[in-house]
Design a protein around this motif. Structure first.
Motif, PDB file in Angstrom:
ATOM      1  N   PHE A 240       0.881  -1.155   0.000  1.00 24.59           N
ATOM      2  CA  PHE A 240       0.000   0.000   0.000  1.00 24.59           C
ATOM      3  C   PHE A 240       0.925   1.212   0.000  1.00 24.59           C
ATOM      4  O   PHE A 240       1.919   1.213   0.731  1.00 24.59           O
ATOM      5  N   PRO A 241       0.687   2.242  -0.800  1.00 23.18           N
ATOM      6  CA  PRO A 241       1.575   3.404  -0.757  1.00 23.18           C
ATOM      7  C   PRO A 241       1.688   3.931   0.678  1.00 23.18           C
ATOM      8  O   PRO A 241       0.679   4.189   1.345  1.00 23.18           O
ATOM      9  N   THR A 242       2.914   4.044   1.151  1.00 22.28           N
ATOM     10  CA  THR A 242       3.157   4.380   2.555  1.00 22.28           C
ATOM     11  C   THR A 242       4.131   5.536   2.649  1.00 22.28           C
ATOM     12  O   THR A 242       5.113   5.598   1.901  1.00 22.28           O
ATOM     13  N   PHE A 243       3.852   6.447   3.577  1.00 20.85           N
ATOM     14  CA  PHE A 243       4.686   7.616   3.787  1.00 20.85           C
ATOM     15  C   PHE A 243       4.954   7.776   5.277  1.00 20.85           C
ATOM     16  O   PHE A 243       4.130   7.412   6.105  1.00 20.85           O
ATOM     17  N   PRO A 244       6.115   8.347   5.619  1.00 17.02           N
ATOM     18  CA  PRO A 244       6.362   8.661   7.018  1.00 17.02           C
ATOM     19  C   PRO A 244       5.520   9.859   7.456  1.00 17.02           C
ATOM     20  O   PRO A 244       4.945  10.569   6.627  1.00 17.02           O
ATOM     21  N   TYR A 245       5.483  10.080   8.729  1.00 24.09           N
ATOM     22  CA  TYR A 245       4.738  11.192   9.337  1.00 24.09           C
ATOM     23  C   TYR A 245       5.160  12.516   8.698  1.00 24.09           C
ATOM     24  O   TYR A 245       6.341  12.781   8.526  1.00 24.09           O
ATOM     25  N   LEU A 246       4.197  13.342   8.325  1.00 21.57           N
ATOM     26  CA  LEU A 246       4.366  14.680   7.746  1.00 21.57           C
ATOM     27  C   LEU A 246       4.969  14.698   6.344  1.00 21.57           C
ATOM     28  O   LEU A 246       5.471  15.715   5.905  1.00 21.57           O
ATOM     29  N   THR A 247       4.938  13.591   5.618  1.00 21.57           N
ATOM     30  CA  THR A 247       5.507  13.598   4.270  1.00 21.57           C
ATOM     31  C   THR A 247       4.523  13.120   3.209  1.00 21.57           C
ATOM     32  O   THR A 247       4.935  12.744   2.122  1.00 21.57           O
TER      33      THR A 247
ATOM     34  N   LEU B 250       2.638   5.953   8.276  1.00 15.76           N
ATOM     35  CA  LEU B 250       3.073   5.144   9.411  1.00 15.76           C
ATOM     36  C   LEU B 250       4.024   5.955  10.265  1.00 15.76           C
ATOM     37  O   LEU B 250       4.845   6.716   9.755  1.00 15.76           O
ATOM     38  N   TRP B 251       3.915   5.795  11.575  1.00 13.60           N
ATOM     39  CA  TRP B 251       4.857   6.409  12.508  1.00 13.60           C
ATOM     40  C   TRP B 251       4.855   5.595  13.796  1.00 13.60           C
ATOM     41  O   TRP B 251       4.117   4.639  13.918  1.00 13.60           O
ATOM     42  N   ARG B 252       5.709   5.962  14.705  1.00 11.45           N
ATOM     43  CA  ARG B 252       5.903   5.226  15.963  1.00 11.45           C
ATOM     44  C   ARG B 252       6.268   3.765  15.721  1.00 11.45           C
ATOM     45  O   ARG B 252       5.595   2.855  16.182  1.00 11.45           O
ATOM     46  N   ARG B 253       7.332   3.574  14.939  1.00 18.03           N
ATOM     47  CA  ARG B 253       7.842   2.238  14.606  1.00 18.03           C
ATOM     48  C   ARG B 253       6.789   1.360  13.942  1.00 18.03           C
ATOM     49  O   ARG B 253       6.760   0.149  14.126  1.00 18.03           O
ATOM     50  N   GLY B 254       5.894   1.970  13.218  1.00 18.09           N
ATOM     51  CA  GLY B 254       4.873   1.226  12.492  1.00 18.09           C
ATOM     52  C   GLY B 254       3.682   0.833  13.334  1.00 18.09           C
ATOM     53  O   GLY B 254       2.784   0.137  12.863  1.00 18.09           O
ATOM     54  N   LYS B 255       3.623   1.270  14.587  1.00 20.01           N
ATOM     55  CA  LYS B 255       2.501   0.927  15.459  1.00 20.01           C
ATOM     56  C   LYS B 255       1.319   1.865  15.267  1.00 20.01           C
ATOM     57  O   LYS B 255       0.217   1.562  15.691  1.00 20.01           O
ATOM     58  N   ARG B 256       1.554   3.012  14.656  1.00 11.16           N
ATOM     59  CA  ARG B 256       0.483   3.970  14.400  1.00 11.16           C
ATOM     60  C   ARG B 256       0.295   4.107  12.896  1.00 11.16           C
ATOM     61  O   ARG B 256       1.262   4.158  12.146  1.00 11.16           O
ATOM     62  N   VAL B 257      -0.951   4.176  12.482  1.00  7.63           N
ATOM     63  CA  VAL B 257      -1.262   4.298  11.055  1.00  7.63           C
ATOM     64  C   VAL B 257      -2.411   5.283  10.872  1.00  7.63           C
ATOM     65  O   VAL B 257      -3.320   5.358  11.702  1.00  7.63           O
ATOM     66  N   ALA B 258      -2.337   6.069   9.819  1.00  9.41           N
ATOM     67  CA  ALA B 258      -3.422   6.968   9.432  1.00  9.41           C
ATOM     68  C   ALA B 258      -3.647   6.759   7.936  1.00  9.41           C
ATOM     69  O   ALA B 258      -2.701   6.815   7.147  1.00  9.41           O
ATOM     70  N   TYR B 259      -4.865   6.478   7.567  1.00 10.12           N
ATOM     71  CA  TYR B 259      -5.181   6.242   6.162  1.00 10.12           C
ATOM     72  C   TYR B 259      -5.464   7.564   5.464  1.00 10.12           C
ATOM     73  O   TYR B 259      -6.045   8.481   6.043  1.00 10.12           O
ATOM     74  N   LEU B 260      -5.057   7.645   4.215  1.00  9.86           N
ATOM     75  CA  LEU B 260      -5.202   8.862   3.424  1.00  9.86           C
ATOM     76  C   LEU B 260      -6.237   8.658   2.323  1.00  9.86           C
ATOM     77  O   LEU B 260      -6.258   7.619   1.657  1.00  9.86           O
ATOM     78  N   TYR B 261      -7.073   9.673   2.136  1.00 11.57           N
ATOM     79  CA  TYR B 261      -8.137   9.652   1.138  1.00 11.57           C
ATOM     80  C   TYR B 261      -7.904  10.777   0.140  1.00 11.57           C
ATOM     81  O   TYR B 261      -7.335  11.812   0.475  1.00 11.57           O
ATOM     82  N   ARG B 262      -8.378  10.585  -1.086  1.00 11.42           N
ATOM     83  CA  ARG B 262      -8.226  11.603  -2.121  1.00 11.42           C
ATOM     84  C   ARG B 262      -9.205  12.745  -1.887  1.00 11.42           C
ATOM     85  O   ARG B 262     -10.399  12.524  -1.675  1.00 11.42           O
ATOM     86  N   LEU B 263      -8.677  13.959  -1.935  1.00 15.21           N
ATOM     87  CA  LEU B 263      -9.519  15.141  -1.734  1.00 15.21           C
ATOM     88  C   LEU B 263     -10.488  15.356  -2.893  1.00 15.21           C
ATOM     89  O   LEU B 263     -11.603  15.825  -2.690  1.00 15.21           O
ATOM     90  N   ASP B 264     -10.084  14.994  -4.114  1.00 15.97           N
ATOM     91  CA  ASP B 264     -10.960  15.232  -5.266  1.00 15.97           C
ATOM     92  C   ASP B 264     -12.168  14.294  -5.270  1.00 15.97           C
ATOM     93  O   ASP B 264     -13.166  14.572  -5.939  1.00 15.97           O
ATOM     94  N   LEU B 265     -12.117  13.187  -4.536  1.00 17.71           N
ATOM     95  CA  LEU B 265     -13.252  12.267  -4.457  1.00 17.71           C
ATOM     96  C   LEU B 265     -14.119  12.506  -3.222  1.00 17.71           C
ATOM     97  O   LEU B 265     -15.170  11.897  -3.080  1.00 17.71           O
ATOM     98  N   ALA B 266     -13.662  13.375  -2.321  1.00 19.44           N
ATOM     99  CA  ALA B 266     -14.401  13.647  -1.090  1.00 19.44           C
ATOM    100  C   ALA B 266     -15.675  14.432  -1.394  1.00 19.44           C
ATOM    101  O   ALA B 266     -15.739  15.214  -2.344  1.00 19.44           O
ATOM    102  N   ALA B 267     -16.687  14.190  -0.583  1.00 18.79           N
ATOM    103  CA  ALA B 267     -17.975  14.877  -0.740  1.00 18.79           C
ATOM    104  C   ALA B 267     -18.253  15.701   0.511  1.00 18.79           C
ATOM    105  O   ALA B 267     -17.675  15.447   1.572  1.00 18.79           O
TER     106      ALA B 267
END
Length: 127
Positions: free
Chosen positions: A26-33, A61-78
């Motif tokens: 899954f496309p993965t990025f570090p915190y704030l990137t 992903l952050w905190r050694r991979g124990k924390r995750v936040a999923y990202l959604y596309r802004l252009d598809l948001a309602a």
């Protein structure tokens, strides 16, 4: 604050930089990137938007991979949905019922504790 999708500098969680999804599937990025055009649920909510049934397209992903936040596309948001007047009335009735004592019938300015089943005046205030 501008967020770019470039390779993060050393010292950041470089092991979480996987924009192609080869390592994590899954496309993965570090915190704030995270790249522009993507937002977390909380960021969508703050902007008055919702994912609108779309699945996340990347993760942070952050905190050694124990924390995750999923990202959604802004252009598809309602836009966020608003409650109808009937729904707001039903919510108001339910909240009023939570403040009404079963014993004395008074509406209190606080929610009746479920463990007592009555207001603090009827219960006596002591456990």
């Amino acid at each position: 604050m501008t967020i770019t999708a470039t390779q993060p500098a050393t010292g950041l969680a470089v092991e979480f930089y996987d924009p192609d999804g080869t390592r994590y599937g899954f496309p993965t990025f570090p915190y704030l990137t995270a790249p522009g055009g993507l937002a977390t649920r909380r960021q969508l909510r703050a902007a008055g938007l919702r994912p609108a049934g779309h699945d996340p397209v990347a993760q942070i992903l952050w905190r050694r991979g124990k924390r995750v936040a999923y990202l959604y596309r802004l252009d598809l948001a309602a836009p966020k949905r608003t409650a109808t007047p009937a729904q707001r009335e039903a919510i108001a009735k339910a909240l009023r019922a939570r403040r009404t004592c079963r014993h004395c019938g008074q509406v209190k300015p606080y929610y009746i504790p479920r463990r007592y089943g009555c207001c603090l005046d009827c219960h006596g205030g002591a456990e």
